[in-house]
Structures are given as C-alpha cells and as structure tokens.
Design a protein around this motif. Structure first.
Motif, mmCIF file in Angstrom:
data_model
loop_
_atom_site.group_PDB
_atom_site.id
_atom_site.type_symbol
_atom_site.label_atom_id
_atom_site.label_comp_id
_atom_site.label_asym_id
_atom_site.label_seq_id
_atom_site.Cartn_x
_atom_site.Cartn_y
_atom_site.Cartn_z
ATOM 1 N N MET A 149 -7.526 22.299 -10.029
ATOM 2 C CA MET A 149 -6.953 21.089 -10.630
ATOM 3 C C MET A 149 -7.589 19.858 -9.988
ATOM 4 O O MET A 149 -7.662 19.756 -8.772
ATOM 5 C CB MET A 149 -5.431 21.063 -10.430
ATOM 6 N N ALA A 150 -8.062 18.943 -10.818
ATOM 7 C CA ALA A 150 -8.701 17.733 -10.304
ATOM 8 C C ALA A 150 -7.676 16.810 -9.658
ATOM 9 O O ALA A 150 -6.516 16.754 -10.083
ATOM 10 C CB ALA A 150 -9.413 17.004 -11.440
ATOM 11 N N GLU A 151 -8.126 16.119 -8.637
ATOM 12 C CA GLU A 151 -7.249 15.165 -7.961
ATOM 13 C C GLU A 151 -7.076 13.909 -8.823
ATOM 14 O O GLU A 151 -8.008 13.459 -9.487
ATOM 15 C CB GLU A 151 -7.837 14.775 -6.603
ATOM 16 N N ILE A 152 -5.874 13.363 -8.786
ATOM 17 C CA ILE A 152 -5.591 12.101 -9.470
ATOM 18 C C ILE A 152 -5.357 11.037 -8.404
ATOM 19 O O ILE A 152 -4.422 11.164 -7.609
ATOM 20 C CB ILE A 152 -4.356 12.225 -10.387
ATOM 21 N N LYS A 153 -6.200 10.038 -8.381
ATOM 22 C CA LYS A 153 -6.122 9.033 -7.324
ATOM 23 C C LYS A 153 -5.096 7.952 -7.664
ATOM 24 O O LYS A 153 -5.064 7.439 -8.780
ATOM 25 C CB LYS A 153 -7.490 8.400 -7.100
ATOM 26 N N LEU A 154 -4.259 7.628 -6.699
ATOM 27 C CA LEU A 154 -3.269 6.561 -6.842
ATOM 28 C C LEU A 154 -3.319 5.671 -5.605
ATOM 29 O O LEU A 154 -3.310 6.174 -4.474
ATOM 30 C CB LEU A 154 -1.858 7.127 -7.000
ATOM 31 N N SER A 155 -3.364 4.385 -5.815
ATOM 32 C CA SER A 155 -3.315 3.436 -4.699
ATOM 33 C C SER A 155 -1.858 3.121 -4.394
ATOM 34 O O SER A 155 -1.089 2.779 -5.296
ATOM 35 C CB SER A 155 -4.066 2.153 -5.063
ATOM 36 N N ALA A 156 -1.491 3.242 -3.136
ATOM 37 C CA ALA A 156 -0.099 3.019 -2.728
ATOM 38 C C ALA A 156 -0.020 1.893 -1.714
ATOM 39 O O ALA A 156 -1.016 1.527 -1.082
ATOM 40 C CB ALA A 156 0.491 4.302 -2.147
ATOM 41 N N GLU A 157 1.185 1.363 -1.579
ATOM 42 C CA GLU A 157 1.455 0.330 -0.578
ATOM 43 C C GLU A 157 2.650 0.777 0.255
ATOM 44 O O GLU A 157 3.614 1.326 -0.277
ATOM 45 C CB GLU A 157 1.786 -1.010 -1.251
ATOM 46 N N GLN A 158 2.551 0.568 1.559
ATOM 47 C CA GLN A 158 3.684 0.904 2.427
ATOM 48 C C GLN A 158 4.819 -0.078 2.139
ATOM 49 O O GLN A 158 4.578 -1.264 1.885
ATOM 50 C CB GLN A 158 3.276 0.798 3.890
ATOM 51 N N ARG A 159 6.057 0.418 2.127
ATOM 52 C CA ARG A 159 7.191 -0.479 1.868
ATOM 53 C C ARG A 159 8.158 -0.447 3.046
ATOM 54 O O ARG A 159 8.319 0.569 3.721
ATOM 55 C CB ARG A 159 7.901 -0.118 0.563
ATOM 56 N N THR A 160 8.792 -1.575 3.228
ATOM 57 C CA THR A 160 9.747 -1.724 4.329
ATOM 58 C C THR A 160 11.141 -2.080 3.822
ATOM 59 O O THR A 160 12.090 -2.095 4.597
ATOM 60 C CB THR A 160 9.271 -2.824 5.291
ATOM 61 N N GLU A 161 11.254 -2.377 2.516
ATOM 62 C CA GLU A 161 12.559 -2.698 1.926
ATOM 63 C C GLU A 161 13.167 -1.442 1.325
ATOM 64 O O GLU A 161 12.476 -0.647 0.676
ATOM 65 C CB GLU A 161 12.415 -3.764 0.846
ATOM 66 N N PHE A 162 14.484 -1.284 1.526
ATOM 67 C CA PHE A 162 15.159 -0.100 1.020
ATOM 68 C C PHE A 162 16.456 -0.510 0.327
ATOM 69 O O PHE A 162 16.873 -1.660 0.396
ATOM 70 C CB PHE A 162 15.453 0.882 2.156
ATOM 71 N N GLY A 163 17.074 0.453 -0.336
ATOM 72 C CA GLY A 163 18.335 0.171 -1.019
ATOM 73 C C GLY A 163 18.128 -0.064 -2.506
ATOM 74 O O GLY A 163 17.006 -0.211 -2.998
ATOM 75 N N LYS A 164 19.244 -0.131 -3.244
ATOM 76 C CA LYS A 164 19.185 -0.276 -4.694
ATOM 77 C C LYS A 164 18.566 -1.596 -5.117
ATOM 78 O O LYS A 164 17.801 -1.660 -6.074
ATOM 79 C CB LYS A 164 20.592 -0.134 -5.287
ATOM 80 N N GLY A 165 18.916 -2.677 -4.400
ATOM 81 C CA GLY A 165 18.371 -3.981 -4.762
ATOM 82 C C GLY A 165 16.862 -4.010 -4.611
ATOM 83 O O GLY A 165 16.143 -4.507 -5.489
ATOM 84 N N ALA A 166 16.364 -3.462 -3.503
ATOM 85 C CA ALA A 166 14.921 -3.422 -3.277
ATOM 86 C C ALA A 166 14.236 -2.555 -4.325
ATOM 87 O O ALA A 166 13.153 -2.906 -4.825
ATOM 88 C CB ALA A 166 14.633 -2.888 -1.878
ATOM 89 N N ALA A 167 14.861 -1.431 -4.687
ATOM 90 C CA ALA A 167 14.279 -0.542 -5.698
ATOM 91 C C ALA A 167 14.182 -1.236 -7.045
ATOM 92 O O ALA A 167 13.183 -1.095 -7.755
ATOM 93 C CB ALA A 167 15.112 0.732 -5.810
ATOM 94 N N ARG A 168 15.209 -2.015 -7.408
ATOM 95 C CA ARG A 168 15.165 -2.742 -8.678
ATOM 96 C C ARG A 168 14.041 -3.777 -8.673
ATOM 97 O O ARG A 168 13.336 -3.950 -9.681
ATOM 98 C CB ARG A 168 16.518 -3.408 -8.947
ATOM 99 N N ARG A 169 13.853 -4.461 -7.557
ATOM 100 C CA ARG A 169 12.775 -5.453 -7.479
ATOM 101 C C ARG A 169 11.409 -4.782 -7.590
ATOM 102 O O ARG A 169 10.501 -5.315 -8.241
ATOM 103 C CB ARG A 169 12.880 -6.242 -6.164
ATOM 104 N N ILE A 170 11.277 -3.619 -6.976
ATOM 105 C CA ILE A 170 10.012 -2.885 -7.054
ATOM 106 C C ILE A 170 9.720 -2.494 -8.496
ATOM 107 O O ILE A 170 8.599 -2.663 -8.989
ATOM 108 C CB ILE A 170 10.071 -1.627 -6.147
ATOM 109 N N ARG A 171 10.740 -1.981 -9.204
ATOM 110 C CA ARG A 171 10.522 -1.553 -10.588
ATOM 111 C C ARG A 171 10.264 -2.728 -11.513
ATOM 112 O O ARG A 171 9.531 -2.603 -12.497
ATOM 113 C CB ARG A 171 11.717 -0.717 -11.063
#
Length: 217
Positions: A1-23
């Motif tokens: 199976m070929a690799e699928i490359k994704l660029s990620a960023e480290q996150r330091t905010e957690f919780g529902k509010g932070a997740a909504r802002r990310i989305r």
C-alpha cells in the motif's frame, strides 16, 4: 500500500472549544500514539485527511516538520448527523512491523440460480506488515450451490499475511433463496404470532345498494 503524505502541526490547545476552533479552520484534531512514546497531539489538514481516510487502513506518512511518523488510523470519530470527521486516533508503526487490522471482504462472481448469499462477516482480522496491508480480500462465489460455505481458512491471503481469527470463522453462507410465496407465508405466520389482524375490505357501494333492507314484521 502506497504511503499517503499528510502535513501536521503540533497542537497545545485541548477541549471541546479548541476542537471546534480547529474544525472551523478546516483542520482535524488527532493524536499519534504507540511504541511507548507519549501521545503526540496534532492537527491535520481537513480535506486531505478526509480523502486519505477513504482508503481502508490507509498508511499515513505524517510530516511534523523535523519529525516524521508512519501511522495507520485506529479510530475515526464522526459527527453522527453531518458525518464530518471530529477526531482521529493514529497508531504509529514501523517498517517491517506486523499489525492486526480488519480487512474488507469483497465478493466476486455469481452463485447458481436460486441461491441466497448471506454475508456473515464483512471483514476479517489479519496480521500483516504495516507497509503491506491489503485493501481487500476477494472471494469468488462463481457457480457455488446451496449449502456451500466460505470459512476464514478458505480465504486466499496475500503473501506475508496470516489470520488473526479462528480458521472456522464463517465468512459467507449460501442458502436456498425463498420464493415470493414462501416470503408471503412467513410474513403471514409472523403477523399471526404477533396478533396482527387486517380489516376486511368493505363491499363496493353497488353491492351495498343491492342488498335488501330488513323489514320488521
């Protein structure tokens, strides 16, 4: 199976509010774990991740700038109503390492006429190398007759893959396809057991008009 490359960023905010802002920024919160490392909390690009996860057991090459990881999805949480991805758990893997994954069963061919094909298990658990996970396992039912069965031991596995389930696990079962009359009879029996009664249809208006009126003597 070929690799699928994704660029990620480290996150330091957690919780529902932070997740909504990310989305809202078209990104997806995720966590990388495995191999005794502390969980790595990241954000992934929304559109690219959605496309990547359409591939079952996708092998993801996560680029974290100075750090890179190979990973496979272990849990994908989706909104129950809208279906968008809320969060992804990713398992870190190494080249040559074996992992246990569920692989989809794909049926090809047609059994004999009058045969009903029943899928007892739509996936099978396999132990395979993380970089050689098959996208599916094909099973041919061409010409099979009533009474035939396909067990896990009957599957044609790719080289290097091994069953992670009992060999006698039932995958497909071929039974007699009921006729329309048999289906109707079973439905009537089920309704009778449940105490369901159907109202008798009223006689047509012409018949009602033709009926003589009773007279009192």
């Amino acid at each position: 199976m070929a690799e699928i490359k994704l660029s990620a960023e480290q996150r330091t905010e957690f919780g529902k509010g932070a997740a909504r802002r990310i989305r809202r920024d078209d990104k997806i919160p995720a966590v990388l774990y495995g191999h005794g490392t502390d969980p790595i909390h990241v954000t992934l690009p929304g559109h690219d991740t959605m496309l990547a996860l359409k591939t079952p057991n996708a092998l993801l090459a996560i680029d974290l700038g100075s750090d890179n990881h190979l990973a496979i999805p272990k849990q994908v949480q989706r909104d129950p109503l809208k279906g968008f991805i809320e969060h992804v758990d990713l398992l870190i893997v190494k080249r040559g390492e074996k992992v246990t994954v569920d692989v989809a069963i794909t049926v090809v061919g047609e059994p004999e006429a009058g045969v009903l094909l029943v899928t007892e298990n739509a996936t099978v658990a396999l132990e395979v190398e993380a970089t050689h996970i098959p996208s599916e396992i094909e099973v041919s039912v061409e010409g099979l007759q009533v009474g035939a069965q396909v067990l896990a031991s009957d599957l044609d596995l790719p080289r290097g893959a091994a069953l992670a389930v009992e060999e006698d696990l039932l995958i497909l079962n071929l039974t007699h396809a009921p006729t329309a009359a048999e289906v109707e009879a079973e439905l009537e029996d089920a309704e009778a057991e449940a105490g369901i009664e159907h109202d008798q249809p009223e006689a047509p208006a012409e018949e009602q008009a033709a009926e003589p009126e009773s007279t009192e003597s």
